[in-house]
Scaffold this active site. Structure first.
Site: not given
Length: 250
Positions: A122, A95-97
């Site tokens: 994501s 997720h994200s990074m």
């Protein structure tokens, strides 16, 4: 790769009462540790082991410096992932990074003897698309803190606490630098499914930006969920239904 070194990256294996069908490696977002995925153990259903990734600079690895580079993290993590996966099919979720690191790991492992069955990204802009917002890791502390608050996920009282900021702001900056400086036009091979997830109201990655993950694979699914940047944790049941299906696909 020693067992001790491998154990830095993952919690101990959980005892199971039935045979495992697949492993789901989960890479956390900036500033977070693998414990954010603790509730997922009971949501994925039998046969799938959730394996949170423990990055340096947080959680049980708080004494270690955080890394500022997605590529360097991949260089350190790809072999432990392959060893922990063993002979089971596995999926990489981030997720994200963490999504960018999961993607870079997928690129590194796709041509090996045990490629991932799927990579699930994501809440992030794909790494070949220019970002539409200024780089957060370069912002002054006050503006950086305000942008963190706008993303959500961190209680406002923590963002106002100097001791917490002194401890975690360097880790958050390192994570944002890793994400914001990572660029690659490379696509996943046909044998690795790519699943891109976005939040309808995510200020960090709009649905239009998430759609552009379609350009980085041949077997690509894109789904938009209600919510903001932290939709995978707010819509965990729906997200994990999709991810669990990918774990079980041969």
């Amino acid at each position: 790769m020693s067992v001790i070194s491998q154990n830095l990256w993952f919690p101990p294996e959980r005892s199971v009462t039935s045979p495992l069908d697949a492993r789901l490696f989960c890479v956390p977002h900036g500033g977070a540790d693998g414990s954010v995925f603790q509730p997922w153990h009971s949501l994925v259903g039998p046969g799938i082991e959730v394996v949170p990734v423990q990055l340096p600079g947080r959680g049980i690895r708080l004494a270690e410096p955080a890394d500022h580079s997605i590529v360097r993290l991949r260089e350190r993590l790809a072999e432990p992932i392959a060893q922990r996966a063993g002979d089971l099919p596995y999926v990489l979720f981030g997720h994200s990074m963490g999504a960018l690191l999961a993607y870079e790991l997928g690129l590194a492992l796709q041509d090996g003897p045990r490629p991932p069955a799927a990579v699930v990204v994501s809440g992030t802009v794909p790494p070949h698309v220019p970002r539409s917002t200024p780089a957060m890791h370069l912002l002054p502390d006050e503006e950086f803190r305000d942008r963190l608050g706008a993303l959500g996920g961190i209680p406002p009282e923590l963002l106002a606490e100097k001791e917490w900021l002194d401890l975690f702001l360097p880790v958050l900056r390192a994570d944002f630098e890793a994400a914001e400086t990572y660029r690659t036009p490379s696509a996943l091979s046909a044998g690795v499914r790519l699943i891109a997830l976005g939040g309808a109201d995510d200020p960090a990655a709009s649905p239009a930006e998430v759609e552009r993950w379609r350009e980085l694979g041949t077997d690509v699914t894109v789904r938009t969920f209600p919510g903001g940047h932290f939709f995978p944790f707010e819509q965990a049941d729906q997200v994990l239904a999709l991810v669990s299906a990918a774990c079980r696909t041969r």
